[in-house]
Design a protein around this motif. Structure first.
Motif, PDB file in Angstrom:
ATOM      1  N   ASN A  71       0.848  -1.181   0.000  1.00  0.00           N
ATOM      2  CA  ASN A  71       0.000   0.000   0.000  1.00  0.00           C
ATOM      3  C   ASN A  71       0.889   1.238   0.000  1.00  0.00           C
ATOM      4  OD1 ASN A  71      -1.641   2.243   1.152  1.00  0.00           O
ATOM      5  ND2 ASN A  71      -3.224   0.655   1.245  1.00  0.00           N
ATOM      6  N   ALA A  72       0.664   2.116  -0.975  1.00  0.00           N
ATOM      7  CA  ALA A  72       1.505   3.314  -1.099  1.00  0.00           C
ATOM      8  C   ALA A  72       1.338   4.257   0.087  1.00  0.00           C
ATOM      9  CB  ALA A  72       1.168   4.039  -2.400  1.00  0.00           C
ATOM     10  N   ASP A  73       0.143   4.265   0.696  1.00  0.00           N
ATOM     11  CA  ASP A  73      -0.078   5.156   1.841  1.00  0.00           C
ATOM     12  C   ASP A  73       0.770   4.743   3.036  1.00  0.00           C
ATOM     13  OD1 ASP A  73      -1.999   6.943   0.730  1.00  0.00           O
ATOM     14  OD2 ASP A  73      -3.494   5.349   0.856  1.00  0.00           O
ATOM     15  N   PHE A  74       0.886   3.447   3.259  1.00  0.00           N
ATOM     16  CA  PHE A  74       1.731   2.985   4.370  1.00  0.00           C
ATOM     17  C   PHE A  74       3.213   3.245   4.069  1.00  0.00           C
ATOM     18  CE2 PHE A  74      -1.887  -0.156   5.011  1.00  0.00           C
ATOM     19  CZ  PHE A  74      -2.485   0.641   5.979  1.00  0.00           C
ATOM     20  N   GLU A  75       3.568   3.141   2.798  1.00  0.00           N
ATOM     21  CA  GLU A  75       4.944   3.459   2.415  1.00  0.00           C
ATOM     22  C   GLU A  75       5.247   4.929   2.691  1.00  0.00           C
ATOM     23  OE1 GLU A  75       7.874   2.833  -1.453  1.00  0.00           O
ATOM     24  OE2 GLU A  75       5.711   3.046  -1.741  1.00  0.00           O
ATOM     25  N   ARG A  76       4.270   5.796   2.377  1.00  0.00           N
ATOM     26  CA  ARG A  76       4.459   7.221   2.627  1.00  0.00           C
ATOM     27  C   ARG A  76       4.534   7.501   4.128  1.00  0.00           C
ATOM     28  NH1 ARG A  76       4.079  12.228   0.549  1.00  0.00           N
ATOM     29  NH2 ARG A  76       2.987  13.856   1.727  1.00  0.00           N
ATOM     30  N   ALA A  77       3.682   6.843   4.909  1.00  0.00           N
ATOM     31  CA  ALA A  77       3.708   7.032   6.354  1.00  0.00           C
ATOM     32  C   ALA A  77       5.049   6.603   6.929  1.00  0.00           C
ATOM     33  CB  ALA A  77       2.572   6.253   7.005  1.00  0.00           C
ATOM     34  N   GLU A  78       5.572   5.484   6.413  1.00  0.00           N
ATOM     35  CA  GLU A  78       6.869   5.003   6.889  1.00  0.00           C
ATOM     36  C   GLU A  78       7.975   5.982   6.513  1.00  0.00           C
ATOM     37  OE1 GLU A  78       9.711   1.009   6.585  1.00  0.00           O
ATOM     38  OE2 GLU A  78       7.750   1.078   5.609  1.00  0.00           O
ATOM     39  N   GLU A  79       7.920   6.522   5.299  1.00  0.00           N
ATOM     40  CA  GLU A  79       8.925   7.488   4.868  1.00  0.00           C
ATOM     41  C   GLU A  79       8.903   8.733   5.748  1.00  0.00           C
ATOM     42  OE1 GLU A  79       7.949   8.210   0.829  1.00  0.00           O
ATOM     43  OE2 GLU A  79       8.898   6.368   0.076  1.00  0.00           O
ATOM     44  N   LYS A  80       7.693   9.191   6.093  1.00  0.00           N
ATOM     45  CA  LYS A  80       7.585  10.370   6.951  1.00  0.00           C
ATOM     46  C   LYS A  80       8.155  10.091   8.340  1.00  0.00           C
ATOM     47  CE  LYS A  80       5.594  13.263   4.113  1.00  0.00           C
ATOM     48  NZ  LYS A  80       6.304  14.486   3.695  1.00  0.00           N
ATOM     49  N   ALA A  81       7.872   8.891   8.871  1.00  0.00           N
ATOM     50  CA  ALA A  81       8.396   8.555  10.192  1.00  0.00           C
ATOM     51  C   ALA A  81       9.922   8.514  10.169  1.00  0.00           C
ATOM     52  CB  ALA A  81       7.835   7.214  10.647  1.00  0.00           C
ATOM     53  N   ILE A  82      10.488   7.898   9.126  1.00  0.00           N
ATOM     54  CA  ILE A  82      11.952   7.817   9.015  1.00  0.00           C
ATOM     55  C   ILE A  82      12.561   9.203   8.836  1.00  0.00           C
ATOM     56  CG2 ILE A  82      13.833   6.966   7.561  1.00  0.00           C
ATOM     57  CD1 ILE A  82      12.074   4.516   6.996  1.00  0.00           C
ATOM     58  N   LYS A  83      11.881  10.041   8.053  1.00  0.00           N
ATOM     59  CA  LYS A  83      12.372  11.407   7.847  1.00  0.00           C
ATOM     60  C   LYS A  83      12.390  12.186   9.153  1.00  0.00           C
ATOM     61  CE  LYS A  83      11.494  15.594   5.138  1.00  0.00           C
ATOM     62  NZ  LYS A  83      10.599  16.230   4.132  1.00  0.00           N
ATOM     63  N   ALA A  84      11.325  12.009   9.945  1.00  0.00           N
ATOM     64  CA  ALA A  84      11.287  12.715  11.233  1.00  0.00           C
ATOM     65  C   ALA A  84      12.429  12.274  12.131  1.00  0.00           C
ATOM     66  CB  ALA A  84       9.943  12.432  11.906  1.00  0.00           C
ATOM     67  N   ILE A  85      12.722  10.981  12.135  1.00  0.00           N
ATOM     68  CA  ILE A  85      13.802  10.467  12.982  1.00  0.00           C
ATOM     69  C   ILE A  85      15.154  10.973  12.494  1.00  0.00           C
ATOM     70  CG2 ILE A  85      14.980   8.348  13.703  1.00  0.00           C
ATOM     71  CD1 ILE A  85      12.193   6.961  13.455  1.00  0.00           C
ATOM     72  N   GLN A  86      15.355  10.963  11.168  1.00  0.00           N
ATOM     73  CA  GLN A  86      16.656  11.351  10.618  1.00  0.00           C
ATOM     74  C   GLN A  86      16.881  12.856  10.653  1.00  0.00           C
ATOM     75  OE1 GLN A  86      16.509   9.600   6.712  1.00  0.00           O
ATOM     76  NE2 GLN A  86      17.316   7.616   7.408  1.00  0.00           N
ATOM     77  N   LYS A  87      15.829  13.635  10.356  1.00  0.00           N
ATOM     78  CA  LYS A  87      15.993  15.080  10.251  1.00  0.00           C
ATOM     79  C   LYS A  87      15.855  15.803  11.592  1.00  0.00           C
ATOM     80  CE  LYS A  87      16.346  15.297   5.695  1.00  0.00           C
ATOM     81  NZ  LYS A  87      17.587  15.826   5.032  1.00  0.00           N
ATOM     82  N   HIS A  88      15.093  15.238  12.507  1.00  0.00           N
ATOM     83  CA  HIS A  88      14.797  15.965  13.734  1.00  0.00           C
ATOM     84  C   HIS A  88      15.187  15.229  14.998  1.00  0.00           C
ATOM     85  CE1 HIS A  88      12.671  19.153  11.598  1.00  0.00           C
ATOM     86  NE2 HIS A  88      12.071  18.209  10.870  1.00  0.00           N
ATOM     87  N   GLY A  89      15.825  14.082  14.860  1.00  0.00           N
ATOM     88  CA  GLY A  89      16.284  13.380  16.054  1.00  0.00           C
ATOM     89  C   GLY A  89      17.407  14.154  16.750  1.00  0.00           C
ATOM     90  N   MET A  90      17.367  14.258  18.085  1.00  0.00           N
ATOM     91  CA  MET A  90      18.366  15.010  18.871  1.00  0.00           C
ATOM     92  C   MET A  90      18.984  14.084  19.918  1.00  0.00           C
ATOM     93  SD  MET A  90      16.404  18.653  19.394  1.00  0.00           S
ATOM     94  CE  MET A  90      17.855  19.404  20.173  1.00  0.00           C
TER      95      MET A  90
END
Length: 854
Positions: A71-90
């Protein structure tokens, strides 16, 4: 932006990255997750025929490669979660300073879970538990972790951890979290078959969930579980809760709750009139139209319980006529109708319904195989019932006096005449309707000529007429009226030739003349209205009547066996066996029929009849296998030397040892002795195979053809027909192949059975010589060619020259230490042949034809 660095633990940095995570990346990721969940919800179809799952989710067996997703929607949700971890993890000094990162990991785990990648989802949830133990989402994470464990079949682990969570967090975990935890625990209990424990957890989940759809599901599942436990009153309470929710929940739950509750109605003590009104109300409610297929089925089941078969059949058919995607329901309807027709002995119709049942079922399932086997068995029933019915009718008519026979056929002829007159009247009415329709159509010139309007130019045709360029109303200017005229002419005069005196000519195509041949044909057709014709067709010779009776009796015996062994219809089997014994059957059918009746009487509890039948068998047939069974039930008769199974096994061993003459002789003996037994076709196949090995393909073909015609409805008969259709066309090829196309070759020594040569001694010497050859993988065999000839064969040579040379080598013998030739041990004549050609000469017994080519 330097002040908002992910490496600086400042108030501004923490809040900048937290807000960016929450209201930008995670927000869009959660929207994608919700879209994906809606898609899963839409794809899922509730199967109310089985125990519902706790969670609406289809588990797919498809395997996806890395990088692929369902499902492309779950793929997008996963990408957003990974992006949040990579871009905003402190992660500063081993501690996460962005309080939204645990939410990102939770979104990551959920998206993987719904995408059915449960191991990566479990890793995401474990990461939160290990790195963020103080997260405010920690209880949710623990629940989702155990849901993943349940999907991975770690049910006992999930039960242990969910129970510990509910005990440790009692009073802390509440609301929807408590409902989710209890629901997950209930699913784990159901998976390990602890359904009584699941009931308690479902009650807690139903009480605390805020989602109406979930509340209805939990109560419905509780109702299903109570029904499994036989607690109908408790089940009805749960279904009433679902019914009371009415329009707050999906209509499917509301209707199926009504239907499940109706199944628990006690027809022996309840108010039948009120219950019928209740079902009628469900049927007539306009909102229930999408579910009429199930409602009709439930009404049909009720009428069938009340023995109102005609009403039941009507409602089963109404259920089928409703368009439905529920294949299971269609299969149920077809199968039930098939069973009803089977019980009424209407076997062809029953077979048609079983065929339809299989089209609505998944192939290669257990239920499909059961119906398929039942349908195949029904072929035998249809065949033998047809024989029994026809022969019974013939024998009944033959037993009457001539006057009674004439009366019956006269009445039959009158029925035929009445039917013929009725059909003729119907045909004439249809013809008259057609003529009236043509006469009243606008293309009729007599009507059309009156449909004129006055205009400036005078009388003009109505708009219904097509005018030519001249604008006139002349008859031949209108194609419609011309076509009508031609049609009327043909109807009145026929298709006349263009010639003089056409009115007086009899040459009219399509009109029958009264030639002598036609008159004779007309008289011949009238023979169906002549009772004497039917009387003349009755058998008069006693041998012919006896043959019909014998065939009828054998059909009764086969029906008795089929109903008893294949359908477990003991009542029908009992009727057939009892009818058989009343009809003075052949001696070979009497004893097995009586034994089968004895077994049926025991099943029905008819002990007196069973005992009488036992005494009859033991007294009149003391030396039979059946008497031995009755007197000593514990004996292993399968190993008894007199049992058909034991005899067949021994004969098969003789067949493998190539003792074909003995197999043929003994098979013929057993076929006569066991006629009517199910094992007879096996002896026929063995006999045909032995004859084929001994006398060639034509003898085998004759035997197989006999089996296919004589036992068409047995497994052996069907196999024989398959051999005739598929295998024999290839086996009939007699042309020898050239040696350069073969890969394996043999050396063959020919012996006569009537000679004084010691074949076994020769084989012993040959084996010793062959054993000395190490550079070929050689073997020997002793093969029967025909009644008088035996071949001793050396197998495993790779060329025709090698085979011929090998024979010469054996003839030349060995040399002593001084190089002088030693007397050879094998000097017998031989011939070399390729393996395919050897198979041909064995199959067609055409050795002489092969030797002439050499």
């Amino acid at each position: 932006m330097q002040s908002c660095s992910r490496k600086k633990d400042t108030f501004v940095s923490r809040n900048f990255h937290a807000l960016g995570t929450r209201y930008n990346i995670l927000y869009n990721g959660e929207l994608a997750l919700e879209r994906g969940k809606l898609a899963i919800n839409d794809e899922f179809t509730e199967n109310f025929w089985e125990l519902l799952p706790i969670e609406r989710m289809n588990i797919s067996e498809d395997v996806f490669l890395p990088g692929e997703t369902r499902n492309a929607d779950f793929e997008r949700a996963e990408e957003k979660a990974i992006k949040a971890i990579q871009k905003h993890g402190m992660n500063i000094n081993g501690k996460e300073k962005n309080y939204q990162i645990d939410e990102a990991y939770l979104l990551l785990g959920k998206s993987r879970y719904y995408d059915q990648r449960f191991v990566p989802a479990l890793a995401a949830f474990n990461n939160i538990l290990n790195k963020y133990p103080t997260s405010d989402k920690i209880n949710q994470v623990k629940i989702w972790r155990e849901k993943s464990n349940i999907r991975l079949d770690n049910n006992r682990v999930a039960v242990k951890k969910l129970k510990r969570l509910l005990e440790e967090e009692q009073g802390v975990i509440e609301g929807q979290d408590l409902a989710d935890a209890s629901a997950a625990l209930a699913q784990a209990y159901m998976n390990i078959k602890a359904k009584d424990s699941a009931l308690t957890q479902l009650a807690i989940a139903a009480e605390h969930t805020k989602v109406k759809r979930e509340k209805a599901r939990y109560h419905f599942i509780r109702g299903q579980l109570f029904n499994e436990f036989g607690l109908r009153d408790s089940a009805n309470v749960e279904f009433d809760v679902v019914i009371d929710m009415h329009r707050q929940i999906p209509r499917g739950f509301y209707i199926n709750a009504h239907l499940e509750k109706s199944k628990n109605f006690d027809t022996t003590e309840g108010d039948l009139l009120a219950f019928e009104e209740y079902l009628a109300e469900l049927e007539e409610n306009r909102e229930n139209r999408p579910f009429l297929d199930k409602i009709y089925y439930r009404i049909a089941e009720y009428h069938r319980q009340q023995l109102s078969d005609s009403l039941a059949e009507a409602y089963y058919n109404k259920s089928l006529r409703k368009t439905t995607s529920d294949k299971y329901l269609r299969a149920l309807n077809y199968e039930t109708l098939g069973n009803m027709y089977f019980d009424r002995n209407i076997y062809k119709t029953a077979g048609a319904y079983y065929d339809s049942t299989m089209t609505a079922m998944q192939p290669n399932t257990k239920s499909f195989r059961v119906i398929k086997k039942k349908r195949e068995n029904l072929e035998d029933v249809i065949y033998y019932e047809g024989i029994a019915r026809a022969n019974d009718s013939i024998l009944h008519i033959v037993s009457l006096s001539k006057e009674e026979q004439l009366t019956i056929y006269a009445a039959y002829v009158e029925e035929l005449k009445a039917k013929a007159i009725e059909e003729e009247e119907l045909r004439e009415k249809e013809e008259q309707k057609r003529k009236n329709a043509m006469a009243s159509s606008p293309t009729n010139p007599r009507i059309a000529s009156t449909n004129v309007t006055k205009g400036k130019g005078g009388a003009l045709p109505d708009a219904g007429f097509n005018q030519n360029s001249r604008g006139g109303s002349f008859y031949f200017y209108n194609p419609s009226t011309v076509a009508y005229g031609k049609n009327e002419f043909v109807n009145l005069w026929g298709d006349r030739k263009l010639q003089d005196n056409w009115r007086l000519s009899n040459d009219r195509a399509g009109i029958k003349t009264t030639s002598p041949d036609v008159v004779a044909e007309s008289k011949e057709e009238d023979t169906r209205f002549n009772p004497d014709v039917y009387l003349a067709s009755l058998p008069t010779e006693q041998t012919e009547i006896d043959s019909i009776a014998k065939e009828r009796n054998f059909a009764y015996y086969q029906l008795g066996i089929i109903y008893k062994e294949k359908f477990k219809e003991l009542e029908l089997s009992k009727i057939r066996f009892e009818s058989l014994l009343k009809n003075n059957p052949e001696e070979r059918l009497v004893l097995p029929s009586k034994y089968n009746l004895y077994k049926i009487y025991l099943e029905f509890g008819l002990n007196r009849k069973a005992e009488a039948m036992k005494v009859d068998i033991v007294s009149n047939y003391p030396n039979s296998r059946y008497a031995e069974i009755l007197l000593n039930p514990q004996s292993e008769l399968a190993k008894d030397e007199s049992s058909p199974e034991f005899i067949y096994t021994k004969l098969y061993e003789q067949f493998t040892n190539q003792d074909y003459i003995a197999v043929i002789t003994e098979s013929e003996k057993q076929i006569k002795r066991l006629e009517g037994n199910d094992i007879v076709p096996k002896f026929e196949i063995l006999k045909a195979s032995a004859r084929g090995r001994l006398y060639g393909l034509e003898a085998y073909k004759e035997g197989v053809n006999y089996i296919a015609l004589t036992y068409p409805n047995t497994e052996e008969g069907k196999k024989a027909q398959d051999i005739l259709d598929r295998a024999l066309p290839d086996l009939e090829k007699k042309d020898f192949i050239s040696d350069d196309k073969a890969k394996n070759f043999n050396v063959v020594y020919q012996f006569s059975k009537n000679s004084d040569e010691d074949i076994d001694e020769f084989v012993k010497i040959l084996d010793e010589e062959v054993a000395k050859i190490e550079y070929f993988d050689l073997s020997t065999s002793k093969d029967v060619y025909d009644e008088n000839t035996i071949f001793v064969v050396v197998h495993g040579l790779k060329s025709i020259q090698g085979a011929e040379g090998f024979g010469v080598f054996l003839e030349s013998g060995e040399k002593d230490k001084r190089g002088r030739p030693v007397k050879p041990r094998i000097t017998k004549e031989y011939f070399a042949i390729s393996s395919p050609n050897y198979a041909i000469i064995q199959r067609h017994k055409n050795l002489n034809a092969y030797l002439k080519l050499q």
